[in-house]
Design an enzyme around this catalytic site. Sequence first.
Site, PDB file in Angstrom:
ATOM      1  N   ASP B  87      26.200 -31.779  61.579  1.00  0.00           N
ATOM      2  CA  ASP B  87      26.984 -32.486  60.564  1.00  0.00           C
ATOM      3  C   ASP B  87      27.412 -31.506  59.481  1.00  0.00           C
ATOM      4  OD1 ASP B  87      24.207 -32.290  59.835  1.00  0.00           O
ATOM      5  OD2 ASP B  87      24.616 -33.599  58.130  1.00  0.00           O
ATOM      6  N   GLU B 152      21.625 -33.539  58.283  1.00  0.00           N
ATOM      7  CA  GLU B 152      20.997 -32.593  57.356  1.00  0.00           C
ATOM      8  C   GLU B 152      21.588 -32.745  55.968  1.00  0.00           C
ATOM      9  OE1 GLU B 152      20.007 -28.692  55.395  1.00  0.00           O
ATOM     10  OE2 GLU B 152      21.965 -29.622  55.659  1.00  0.00           O
TER      11      GLU B 152
END
Lengths: 463, 463
Positions: B87, B152
């Site tokens: 991500d 994250e």
Amino acid sequence: MEKIESWLEENRSRFQEDLFALLRLASIGTDPAYDDQVRQTATWIHEFFQSISFTSEWIDTCGHPIIFAQSPHIEGAPTVLVYGHYDVQPPDPLELWDTPPFEPTERNGNVYARGATDDKGQMITHLFSCEAWMKVNGGLPLNVKFLIEGEEESGSSGLNELLAGVYDEKLGMPVAEKLAADIAVISDTSQYGPGQPAITYGLRGIYYFELRLKGPNVDLHSGAFGGSVSNPANALTEMLAALKDDHGRIQVPGFYDGIVELTEEERKQFAGLNFDDEAYKKSLGIDEVFGEEGFTTLERRWARPTFDINGLWSGYQGEGAKTVLPAEAGAKFSFRLVPGQDLKTIKSGLEKLLAENCPPGIEMKLIDMHGANGVVVSLDNPYMKLAANAVEKGFGTKPVFTRSGGSIPVVLSFRELLGIDTMLLGWGLDDDNPHSPNEKFSLSDFFKGIKSSAWLWNELAAK
Amino acid sequence: MEKIESWLEENRSRFQEDLFALLRLASIGTDPAYDDQVRQTATWIHEFFQSISFTSEWIDTCGHPIIFAQSPHIEGAPTVLVYGHYDVQPPDPLELWDTPPFEPTERNGNVYARGATDDKGQMITHLFSCEAWMKVNGGLPLNVKFLIEGEEESGSSGLNELLAGVYDEKLGMPVAEKLAADIAVISDTSQYGPGQPAITYGLRGIYYFELRLKGPNVDLHSGAFGGSVSNPANALTEMLAALKDDHGRIQVPGFYDGIVELTEEERKQFAGLNFDDEAYKKSLGIDEVFGEEGFTTLERRWARPTFDINGLWSGYQGEGAKTVLPAEAGAKFSFRLVPGQDLKTIKSGLEKLLAENCPPGIEMKLIDMHGANGVVVSLDNPYMKLAANAVEKGFGTKPVFTRSGGSIPVVLSFRELLGIDTMLLGWGLDDDNPHSPNEKFSLSDFFKGIKSSAWLWNELAAK
């Protein structure tokens, strides 16, 4: 005075009608939508003075008009300057009013309306007492001057210009000459409690500052940078905490210099008021009062200087955790002052103390917002004793002498510009809600105020 | 390794094409509008592993999917666990990008795109190195496990549940068994500087708190009440300032107990990095660095505990002066921790110290937001030396050993759950703008990273 007292009794209901008429005018000085009603209120007062054969001057200012009126001149007699204001606080939130703010309503012996106590209801007592003297005796026993403004709740821009001499030409003479008097009177405060009238003879001053600290040029990550550069938020807490020692004593060099200490008589008087710390704590929702060692709560509130932080800000104030090392931090804080303290000494001492505690890598900027000295009228002032007599005649009870922790700028102006003291004769009560919904004023105190004022002219004339 | 190096050279442009393809997918994990592209990104990775004959598991979580992949098993060989995330940060503000964030563009030897360095570009170096071993040698010389998450940048909800054992049934075994390894590797940090690769062997921990103080039940007038009741804003500054002494030493009882001090070797190493305080001050716009006595800037940032206020609020924060004695005040603050410090000791010491300094009439509430220990991998750890060899082969320069002041929660989880150390092999640069517009990654470092990673499998296998 007997005739005057009878006349006052006879006109009781008319006074109330007039008060209600005045309260119906929504003179919200801050809101231009009400400018028309503000002017109608000024007009009402202007015409009232004319109707009792006072000379009344309508003074247009940068803000709302000021009405300046004088009783027929008596050479050699003392002169009293009465200050009041005809503007009112905005009434919001409207939904919390039990009856509409500009439809005065009688309930439990009170009138409920915006401006009832602050300040229309209190101010007008002095107008009615003058009317009584004029109608019954054909004149007053001394000279009375009225200075009535319409911007007390919104910064007094017009009054400030007037006092600064901006309108001297309109006045036909320097403002200090126009307002010249021996003593000033304001009725815009409270009695000590129900049934216990008070004369407020002292006010604290104030010195208000803003402190801004700048550290790094942007917010930093507290993990990557923390520990290696000064954090402005940490610096702010350290610098402000250093302004007091562990015993709460303010550390600004010279801060306490010159303070006129409370006399034994004053302390005895305050103690005699039997202030109830328990009730005070309960009303504030705190489990302990706290303040300067060796002083009572009333002494701390009325007659001791303070250091209070009024606002604080820095970094992240939202939900959750953000690991920011803020670039900036700031605070607003103020000192309440008592007579004898010196503004210049305090400012330079403060600058020095803050600079000493400002860590490397932090830039500080101290902004002087405004300063005003504390004022106290000596209890030996003969006018005070005469005023106390008048209040006793009006209320049937000897007034107590109190001080107030707040500041009223015009009192300081009168001292500085005219060299005179101000007596604060308050007819209100602490729970009158002057800036809140359901503002009220006791109708019996309203009438006692008129009577006290009528006696005041009699007493002061005897000086 | 010669064959592998040649193969890597031959596939250089293909690696770049693949990287660009991956960067074109806008895997913005925080924004549900991009869920589809987030899944496409996970799919790309999942299919890549399958294409090189790894077993790859797609693990649906409470958040975005996690990809867990393993090389063909070699009994008795060491196992490395590689962590990464697919991500990316949201790209706003878009107008500050020179080229669109999801149209990767080559300029000055860099690729510009969101995710270029954080973490797609760095993570994928390990995938390509595995591909090289599989294609050239038909297998890896050791066991490699990949744990790649998609949250994250948004709290790792799925990973946290995985590590807590929530998906053990899906995994077919306890998570600690599934992830079991001898050492972990993450490439999501920076080199020490251009041309100077680094291995980060230590991270600080953190303990984050919020402190709320309540005084009177409503904001009070500072004139009428000031001096007689505790002011929560004053109390806040005093209580926070008391957490440090005049020398900046943190006063929380037991705070420094057990700290693993820097070794002489570490201090010598740090000193050898020739950190430039002048450039540092200039970049931050400050005239002085400041921190704990007896330590250099790098030591203060990487290896010493801190106390930083992250946010402050109370009372009036607007324009001008408001004479309020605030009812409440609050702060967010955090300690950065180094190995050896104990969270429980710090929390109870903090509570005690704050309570001691809390004045009468103030209620305090301390909220524990989160705590995490600092971690350090011993420089004597044999894997560290082997990794250093690999990086030297890839970059042509011996890496330096650095620490970081921040915290990476997954590193602590690996230590606690799996009992293993993590080596942070960073291929990025400090000016890569990982969370800002114009994120970039050097294409030559990208290739050096792949080469280092290919050598890493070779070196670690030799253990």
